[in-house]
Design a protein around this motif. Structure first.
Motif, PDB file in Angstrom:
ATOM      1  N   THR A 257      44.085  34.170  36.900  1.00 23.10           N
ATOM      2  CA  THR A 257      42.896  35.015  36.755  1.00 23.10           C
ATOM      3  C   THR A 257      42.333  35.402  38.119  1.00 23.10           C
ATOM      4  OG1 THR A 257      42.333  34.057  34.612  1.00 23.10           O
ATOM      5  CG2 THR A 257      40.543  35.093  35.837  1.00 23.10           C
ATOM      6  N   ILE A 258      42.361  34.471  39.056  1.00 27.20           N
ATOM      7  CA  ILE A 258      41.882  34.764  40.416  1.00 27.20           C
ATOM      8  C   ILE A 258      42.683  35.901  41.018  1.00 27.20           C
ATOM      9  CG2 ILE A 258      41.607  33.839  42.753  1.00 27.20           C
ATOM     10  CD1 ILE A 258      41.334  31.063  41.495  1.00 27.20           C
ATOM     11  N   ASP A 259      43.994  35.817  40.897  1.00 28.79           N
ATOM     12  CA  ASP A 259      44.870  36.816  41.525  1.00 28.79           C
ATOM     13  C   ASP A 259      44.659  38.199  40.920  1.00 28.79           C
ATOM     14  OD1 ASP A 259      45.992  34.710  42.993  1.00 28.79           O
ATOM     15  OD2 ASP A 259      47.439  34.273  41.414  1.00 28.79           O
ATOM     16  N   VAL A 260      44.561  38.279  39.589  1.00 26.35           N
ATOM     17  CA  VAL A 260      44.377  39.576  38.942  1.00 26.35           C
ATOM     18  C   VAL A 260      43.002  40.152  39.276  1.00 26.35           C
ATOM     19  CG1 VAL A 260      44.374  40.824  36.752  1.00 26.35           C
ATOM     20  CG2 VAL A 260      45.933  38.895  37.069  1.00 26.35           C
ATOM     21  N   CYS A 261      41.975  39.317  39.256  1.00 22.90           N
ATOM     22  CA  CYS A 261      40.624  39.800  39.552  1.00 22.90           C
ATOM     23  C   CYS A 261      40.504  40.294  40.990  1.00 22.90           C
ATOM     24  CB  CYS A 261      39.602  38.695  39.282  1.00 22.90           C
ATOM     25  SG  CYS A 261      39.268  38.418  37.528  1.00 22.90           S
ATOM     26  N   LYS A 262      41.135  39.614  41.913  1.00 28.62           N
ATOM     27  CA  LYS A 262      41.111  40.078  43.301  1.00 28.62           C
ATOM     28  C   LYS A 262      41.757  41.449  43.419  1.00 28.62           C
ATOM     29  CE  LYS A 262      41.070  35.731  45.947  1.00 28.62           C
ATOM     30  NZ  LYS A 262      41.865  34.885  46.865  1.00 28.62           N
ATOM     31  N   ARG A 263      42.889  41.614  42.748  1.00 25.27           N
ATOM     32  CA  ARG A 263      43.609  42.886  42.835  1.00 25.27           C
ATOM     33  C   ARG A 263      42.808  44.019  42.201  1.00 25.27           C
ATOM     34  NH1 ARG A 263      47.863  41.303  40.543  1.00 25.27           N
ATOM     35  NH2 ARG A 263      47.936  42.444  38.577  1.00 25.27           N
ATOM     36  N   ARG A 264      42.063  43.708  41.150  1.00 25.63           N
ATOM     37  CA  ARG A 264      41.308  44.736  40.426  1.00 25.63           C
ATOM     38  C   ARG A 264      39.830  44.777  40.817  1.00 25.63           C
ATOM     39  NH1 ARG A 264      45.799  47.341  39.494  1.00 25.63           N
ATOM     40  NH2 ARG A 264      47.102  46.444  37.849  1.00 25.63           N
ATOM     41  N   MET A 265      39.454  44.053  41.857  1.00 26.38           N
ATOM     42  CA  MET A 265      38.075  44.056  42.366  1.00 26.38           C
ATOM     43  C   MET A 265      37.063  43.645  41.295  1.00 26.38           C
ATOM     44  SD  MET A 265      37.739  44.603  45.538  1.00 26.38           S
ATOM     45  CE  MET A 265      38.688  45.192  46.948  1.00 26.38           C
ATOM     46  N   ARG A 266      37.396  42.580  40.577  1.00 23.66           N
ATOM     47  CA  ARG A 266      36.449  41.993  39.638  1.00 23.66           C
ATOM     48  C   ARG A 266      35.940  40.678  40.226  1.00 23.66           C
ATOM     49  NH1 ARG A 266      38.472  46.760  37.923  1.00 23.66           N
ATOM     50  NH2 ARG A 266      38.145  47.129  35.679  1.00 23.66           N
ATOM     51  N   ARG A 267      34.659  40.441  40.068  1.00 22.56           N
ATOM     52  CA  ARG A 267      34.130  39.145  40.457  1.00 22.56           C
ATOM     53  C   ARG A 267      34.590  38.109  39.440  1.00 22.56           C
ATOM     54  NH1 ARG A 267      27.916  39.368  41.356  1.00 22.56           N
ATOM     55  NH2 ARG A 267      28.373  37.466  42.515  1.00 22.56           N
TER      56      ARG A 267
END
Length: 435
Positions: A257-267
């Protein structure tokens, strides 16, 4: 300071801490002709030269065994370098402007940000240059340092650190961090559809159109039992969140989840009852099941910013003993306990989101697979049906998320044939709407 004799061979010359870029062979030759008139070299407690490279080299050239030294205690490499610069300014071959600039940058690089204003004044004094010259030399470092600091703060803001936590880690006040983070928040006020389009611009990415998300095989990544399928999570982020919205994942596992959120600019606020060692600085430690089975939601700084809660819990007996031997671990409980706890978790997040007074809906997504093969007597445990029965929230959508490459063992196929039973391959994501 202590004056004594040391062996020439014991003296340590560190070129990275010597304030002269070019040495002078003629000076060495001149000094070697009469060592007796030379003052002691200066070293620190580790025998590292502070001042006197030419005198030390002259002693080596003359092949003598000892050399007079003055010992000065230094507290750091930067301290040694500053002393070396001061000594050089007093006597010996003077530093060129290039030397001075190089030394100023080297010292300034290792100076704490809170001490840099005073350090500039000190460097101007010991280098015998104007403060404006020092400012010119170090302006690029100031800019690079600020950019690097802001990148760190942005990463921590994305990971939902509090203002106090960020300020403590960066030695800045809460007010200073608040001003910096406000700029990040303002980025989310621009054209969010355009932002999303830019963030999902990979040539092989396609938006989900139907509620069946077939996946050929599991995406590679951090290995962890039950790790979330990143493509399914990516689809959920696309459908239910916008840039800089907050995503909560209390069953972090391998941290996908961390990796996907970083890529998609989600907190993201990501936690687990037992974070994996290799990501324990990124995954918070938090157990959703507290004392006496009480549900305890994580301490998210601003629930109002939460758009999606993503739940990928252990699938009961399918994960029994895989994470721990703790009887309160969801994978190790009875079916009744598992069902009650999982429904309680969904309801608890629903209550938090309802109370946040957002001006738009939030969503809770639960990914779950029925249990069969590892259940008692191979009984079919319909976790999806149980959750739909127990959770009184409107269902926004149900997604079927099978692996096309998933196969059963020969033993399982034989059992199915002998007992005229079908084997479970299905997996679902239920999405509830809150608000």
């Amino acid at each position: 300071m202590i004056d004594e004799q040391r062996k020439v061979s014991e003296i340590v010359f560190r070129s990275d801490l010597y304030p002269r870029i070019a040495s002078d062979p003629l000076t060495v030759q001149k000094y070697a002709e009469d060592l007796s008139v030379l003052p002691p070299i200066e070293i620190n407690q580790h025998n590292e030269i502070i001042d006197g490279w030419h005198r030390w080299t002259a002693h080596k050239k003359a092949e003598v065994e000892t050399i007079p030294v003055t010992v000065t205690v230094t507290t750091s490499d930067a301290h040694l370098l500053e002393l070396a610069i001061e000594r050089n300014a007093a006597f010996g071959l003077q530093l060129s402007n290039d030397d001075k600039q190089a030394m100023a940058r080297r010292i300034y690089h290792v100076t704490a940000e809170s001490e840099r204003a005073e350090k500039k004044r000190h460097l101007a004094k010991i280098l015998s240059v104007s403060p404006s010259t020092v400012q010119t030399w170090l302006s690029r470092i100031d800019k690079d340092t600020k950019e690097a600091r802001d990148k760190r703060i942005f990463a921590k803001w994305l990971a939902c650190w509090t203002l106090e936590e960020i300020g403590s880690s960066e030695s800045l006040t809460k007010q200073a961090i608040e001003v910096i983070c406000q700029k990040f928040s303002e980025l989310g006020n621009f054209d969010k559809p355009a932002q999303t389009l830019a963030l999902y611009s990979e040539p092989d990415w396609k938006p989900p159109i139907y509620n069946v998300w077939k996946q050929q095989e599991k995406t590679t990544g951090v290995k962890h039992f039950g790790n979330s399928e990143v493509r399914w999570l990516d689809n959920l982020l696309y459908l239910y969140t916008e840039p800089f919205d907050v995503v909560i994942d209390p069953f972090a596992g391998g941290g996908s989840t961390i990796d996907v959120c970083k890529r998609r600019m989600r907190r993201h606020y990501v936690s687990d009852r037992k974070p994996i060692v290799e990501r324990e600085t990124e995954i918070r430690k938090h157990d959703m099941i507290g004392d006496a089975g009480k549900i305890q939601t994580p301490s998210v700084p601003r629930w109002k910013d939460v758009s999606l809660v993503y739940l990928d819990p252990p699938y009961w007996k399918q994960a029994e003993g895989k994470y721990s031997d703790d009887p309160t671990d969801l994978a190790n409980t009875t079916l009744e306990e598992f069902t009650g706890a999982l429904a309680g978790i969904v309801k608890a997040f629903g209550s938090k989101l309802k109370a946040s007074q957002r001006d738009k809906p939030s969503f809770i997504a639960l990914i779950i697979q029925p249990t069969q093969w590892k259940a008692d007597d191979r009984g079919f445990a319909d976790h999806v049906g149980d959750m739909l029965r127990l959770v009184n929230l409107p269902v926004d959508m149900r997604y079927s998320v099978p692996y096309e490459s998933q196969q059963c063992t020969a033993q399982m196929v034989m059992w199915a044939n002998e007992n005229k039973r079908c084997l479970v391959l299905t997996r679902e994501i239920i999405v509830w709407r809150v608000g």
